[in-house]
Write a protein that holds these residues in place. Sequence first.
Motif, PDB file in Angstrom:
ATOM      1  N   VAL A 155       1.029  -1.280   0.091  1.00 29.59           N
ATOM      2  CA  VAL A 155       0.246  -0.044  -0.095  1.00 29.59           C
ATOM      3  C   VAL A 155       0.814   1.187  -0.104  1.00 29.59           C
ATOM      4  O   VAL A 155       0.726   2.308  -0.625  1.00 29.59           O
ATOM      5  CB  VAL A 155      -0.976  -0.045   1.316  1.00 29.59           C
ATOM      6  N   PHE A 156       1.982   1.187   0.769  1.00 34.21           N
ATOM      7  CA  PHE A 156       2.674   2.476   0.763  1.00 34.21           C
ATOM      8  C   PHE A 156       3.494   2.354  -0.358  1.00 34.21           C
ATOM      9  O   PHE A 156       3.814   3.729  -1.152  1.00 34.21           O
ATOM     10  CB  PHE A 156       3.901   2.252   1.913  1.00 34.21           C
ATOM     11  N   GLU A 157       3.961   1.530  -1.007  1.00 34.17           N
ATOM     12  CA  GLU A 157       4.571   1.575  -2.542  1.00 34.17           C
ATOM     13  C   GLU A 157       3.731   2.183  -3.675  1.00 34.17           C
ATOM     14  O   GLU A 157       3.937   3.106  -4.266  1.00 34.17           O
ATOM     15  CB  GLU A 157       5.184   0.101  -2.978  1.00 34.17           C
ATOM     16  N   SER A 158       2.309   1.978  -3.216  1.00 37.53           N
ATOM     17  CA  SER A 158       1.434   2.329  -4.267  1.00 37.53           C
ATOM     18  C   SER A 158       1.178   3.881  -4.010  1.00 37.53           C
ATOM     19  O   SER A 158       0.966   4.756  -4.920  1.00 37.53           O
ATOM     20  CB  SER A 158      -0.029   1.573  -4.295  1.00 37.53           C
ATOM     21  N   LEU A 159       1.175   4.171  -2.715  1.00 36.98           N
ATOM     22  CA  LEU A 159       1.063   5.802  -2.376  1.00 36.98           C
ATOM     23  C   LEU A 159       2.313   6.514  -3.003  1.00 36.98           C
ATOM     24  O   LEU A 159       1.835   7.589  -3.444  1.00 36.98           O
ATOM     25  CB  LEU A 159       0.807   5.663  -0.924  1.00 36.98           C
ATOM     26  N   LEU A 160       3.377   5.992  -2.885  1.00 36.12           N
ATOM     27  CA  LEU A 160       4.590   6.581  -3.322  1.00 36.12           C
ATOM     28  C   LEU A 160       4.703   6.679  -4.880  1.00 36.12           C
ATOM     29  O   LEU A 160       4.627   7.901  -5.204  1.00 36.12           O
ATOM     30  CB  LEU A 160       5.934   5.824  -2.997  1.00 36.12           C
ATOM     31  N   HIS A 161       4.066   5.617  -5.539  1.00 41.20           N
ATOM     32  CA  HIS A 161       4.082   5.674  -6.850  1.00 41.20           C
ATOM     33  C   HIS A 161       3.099   6.809  -7.315  1.00 41.20           C
ATOM     34  O   HIS A 161       3.160   7.423  -8.351  1.00 41.20           O
ATOM     35  CB  HIS A 161       3.391   4.460  -7.352  1.00 41.20           C
ATOM     36  N   PHE A 162       1.759   7.035  -6.672  1.00 41.07           N
ATOM     37  CA  PHE A 162       0.977   8.167  -7.095  1.00 41.07           C
ATOM     38  C   PHE A 162       1.510   9.539  -6.822  1.00 41.07           C
ATOM     39  O   PHE A 162       1.387  10.308  -7.596  1.00 41.07           O
ATOM     40  CB  PHE A 162      -0.439   7.926  -6.223  1.00 41.07           C
ATOM     41  N   ILE A 163       2.322   9.589  -5.624  1.00 39.68           N
ATOM     42  CA  ILE A 163       2.667  10.900  -5.079  1.00 39.68           C
ATOM     43  C   ILE A 163       3.872  11.395  -6.373  1.00 39.68           C
ATOM     44  O   ILE A 163       3.814  12.547  -6.696  1.00 39.68           O
ATOM     45  CB  ILE A 163       3.558  10.933  -3.867  1.00 39.68           C
ATOM     46  N   TYR A 164       4.494  10.328  -6.861  1.00 40.62           N
ATOM     47  CA  TYR A 164       5.400  10.705  -7.662  1.00 40.62           C
ATOM     48  C   TYR A 164       4.985  10.940  -9.101  1.00 40.62           C
ATOM     49  O   TYR A 164       5.458  11.690 -10.318  1.00 40.62           O
ATOM     50  CB  TYR A 164       6.885   9.874  -8.007  1.00 40.62           C
ATOM     51  N   THR A 165       3.965   9.923  -9.729  1.00 34.41           N
ATOM     52  CA  THR A 165       3.264   9.982 -11.166  1.00 34.41           C
ATOM     53  C   THR A 165       2.002  10.359 -11.245  1.00 34.41           C
ATOM     54  O   THR A 165       1.631  10.463 -12.395  1.00 34.41           O
ATOM     55  CB  THR A 165       3.681   8.485 -11.502  1.00 34.41           C
ATOM     56  N   ASP A 166       1.317  10.780 -10.076  1.00 37.54           N
ATOM     57  CA  ASP A 166      -0.093  11.082 -10.230  1.00 37.54           C
ATOM     58  C   ASP A 166      -0.994  10.046 -10.892  1.00 37.54           C
ATOM     59  O   ASP A 166      -1.875  10.264 -11.468  1.00 37.54           O
ATOM     60  CB  ASP A 166      -0.209  12.431 -10.950  1.00 37.54           C
ATOM     61  N   SER A 167      -0.688   8.744 -10.709  1.00 37.41           N
ATOM     62  CA  SER A 167      -1.327   7.802 -11.227  1.00 37.41           C
ATOM     63  C   SER A 167      -1.532   6.491 -10.368  1.00 37.41           C
ATOM     64  O   SER A 167      -0.456   6.230  -9.593  1.00 37.41           O
ATOM     65  CB  SER A 167      -0.724   7.258 -12.518  1.00 37.41           C
ATOM     66  N   VAL A 168      -2.572   5.806 -10.496  1.00 33.66           N
ATOM     67  CA  VAL A 168      -2.693   4.520  -9.627  1.00 33.66           C
ATOM     68  C   VAL A 168      -2.249   3.345 -10.351  1.00 33.66           C
ATOM     69  O   VAL A 168      -1.752   3.581 -11.556  1.00 33.66           O
ATOM     70  CB  VAL A 168      -4.037   4.389  -9.102  1.00 33.66           C
ATOM     71  N   PRO A 169      -2.208   2.284  -9.775  1.00 35.33           N
ATOM     72  CA  PRO A 169      -1.572   1.020 -10.326  1.00 35.33           C
ATOM     73  C   PRO A 169      -2.683   0.746 -11.398  1.00 35.33           C
ATOM     74  O   PRO A 169      -3.959   1.164 -11.581  1.00 35.33           O
ATOM     75  CB  PRO A 169      -1.926  -0.165  -9.303  1.00 35.33           C
ATOM     76  N   THR A 170      -2.092   0.139 -12.451  1.00 43.50           N
ATOM     77  CA  THR A 170      -3.058  -0.030 -13.798  1.00 43.50           C
ATOM     78  C   THR A 170      -4.001  -1.041 -13.415  1.00 43.50           C
ATOM     79  O   THR A 170      -5.410  -0.639 -14.030  1.00 43.50           O
ATOM     80  CB  THR A 170      -1.919  -0.896 -14.765  1.00 43.50           C
ATOM     81  N   VAL A 171      -4.106  -1.819 -12.555  1.00 37.92           N
ATOM     82  CA  VAL A 171      -4.999  -2.774 -12.016  1.00 37.92           C
ATOM     83  C   VAL A 171      -5.285  -2.485 -10.638  1.00 37.92           C
ATOM     84  O   VAL A 171      -4.463  -2.643  -9.877  1.00 37.92           O
ATOM     85  CB  VAL A 171      -4.764  -4.262 -12.286  1.00 37.92           C
ATOM     86  N   LEU A 172      -6.409  -1.941 -10.628  1.00 41.34           N
ATOM     87  CA  LEU A 172      -6.738  -1.449  -9.052  1.00 41.34           C
ATOM     88  C   LEU A 172      -7.809  -1.974  -8.550  1.00 41.34           C
ATOM     89  O   LEU A 172      -8.812  -1.680  -8.848  1.00 41.34           O
ATOM     90  CB  LEU A 172      -6.876  -0.122  -9.002  1.00 41.34           C
ATOM     91  N   ASP A 173      -7.624  -2.935  -7.710  1.00 41.52           N
ATOM     92  CA  ASP A 173      -8.881  -3.845  -7.241  1.00 41.52           C
ATOM     93  C   ASP A 173      -9.511  -3.157  -5.827  1.00 41.52           C
ATOM     94  O   ASP A 173      -8.788  -2.128  -5.508  1.00 41.52           O
ATOM     95  CB  ASP A 173      -8.432  -5.223  -6.903  1.00 41.52           C
ATOM     96  N   VAL A 174     -10.467  -3.503  -5.623  1.00 42.30           N
ATOM     97  CA  VAL A 174     -11.257  -2.917  -4.506  1.00 42.30           C
ATOM     98  C   VAL A 174     -10.717  -2.810  -3.281  1.00 42.30           C
ATOM     99  O   VAL A 174     -10.770  -1.901  -2.459  1.00 42.30           O
ATOM    100  CB  VAL A 174     -12.785  -3.357  -4.488  1.00 42.30           C
TER     101      VAL A 174
END
Length: 357
Positions: free
Chosen positions: A229-248
Amino acid sequence: MAEHRTISAAIVVESDEVSYVLKVDGYSRAKALLKNGECMTSTRFGVGGHDWVVRYYPNGSRKSYPDFISVYLFFEPVGVQDVKAKYTFSVLDLNGEPVPSYSRGHANTFSRAVSSRGYQDFVKKVDLEGSAHLRDNCLSIRCDVTIMKETHTDEQSRVPPSDLHRHLRDLLYNKDAADLTFQVGGEIFSAHRCVLAARSSVFKAELLGAMQESSAASPIEICDMEPDVFESLLHFIYTDSVPTVLDVVMAGHLLVAAGRYNIGRLKLICEEKLCNHIDSSMVATSLVLAEQHGFHHLKEACLKFLATPSNLEAMVAKSDGYEHLKSSCPSLLKEVISTILPAELKVTKDIIMAMWK
C-alpha cells in the motif's frame, strides 16, 4: 458450483494515450462456451475524441485459427475523420507487467471502412495454458492505444507531450539523490523530502517541521500500513497515477492512506472505485471504512445500496461483514435501519431507536 466468466477492466488515461486492461474471469469457461468466431466485448473507452472497444475471441476469430486466442481493437468514429493509432496487446504476468513474448503491437489508420485491427493468432492457447500467466483461471490482457498526430515542420508543433511523470517515476525507483528512508512492515523505501512535501501537506508538516532533523538520521517508521500500500502511495505521489489494475481491496487501503496524508485526488479516485463496486460482500466493510474515516460520498453510496431490502438481506447473510459492522459501529447499524424504514413507519422507527439507546 457454476464457474463465472466476466470481463472487467481498468483504464489509465494520459492525454491521447490509454492503457486498457481486459481481465477475463473464468478463462476456461469462456473457452468452453464461446465457439470459434464468437467473442466477448469490452466496455467502451475513449481516446482521441472517439470510442473504442476490445474484442476477445477465446477460440480464434477465424476457422483457420481455432488453436489461438484472437484480440482486436475496434474503432467507433465520431464524424468522418480517420485516426492513426499505435496499439499494443500484452498478456500481463502475475505482477501486472507485460510479458514480452506475449506482446504484439503495430500502428495503423482506423476509419469507418477499416474499423478494426488486431491479431487472429495473438497467443497459442496450449502455450498460454502451460505458462505461469493464468492465475485462478483469470487472464489479463492490456491494450495500449496512442493517437498519432500529424507531424508539422514548424518548431512549435514539434514540442512533445509532457513526460514529467516518467522522470519522477524513474527518480523514485532509481533512488537518485534520495534523502529519506521509510520502514513499513519490515521493508525499506527510499524517497525525496521535497517531492513528498510538495505533494502532501501532512508530509510537508512532518518532513519540513519538527521531524526534519530526526528523519535524516534514521528510517521513519510507518505503522498500520502494508508495504504494498505504501509503495502504491509513493507511486501516486511521484506519477499522479494509480496502479494499472486497481482492485477494490487495494482501493480501500489507498483511500485510508490518501486520507491520512491529505492527498485529495487519490482520495477521489479510490472513493469512486469503491462506490462503483459495492456489493453485498463488500458493503459492510466499505460502510465501516466510510464512517471511521469520514468518507461521506462512500457512506451515501453504501446506504443507498442497502435501501433495497434484498441487498440488506444479502449483507446480513454475509456474517463476517455484518458482524464486523455490528461490533465496530453499532450506531451506524442504527442509521442503516433508520434510513431504510419508510416514512409512514416513523413511530416504529422511533421505538426501535429508543430501544437501541
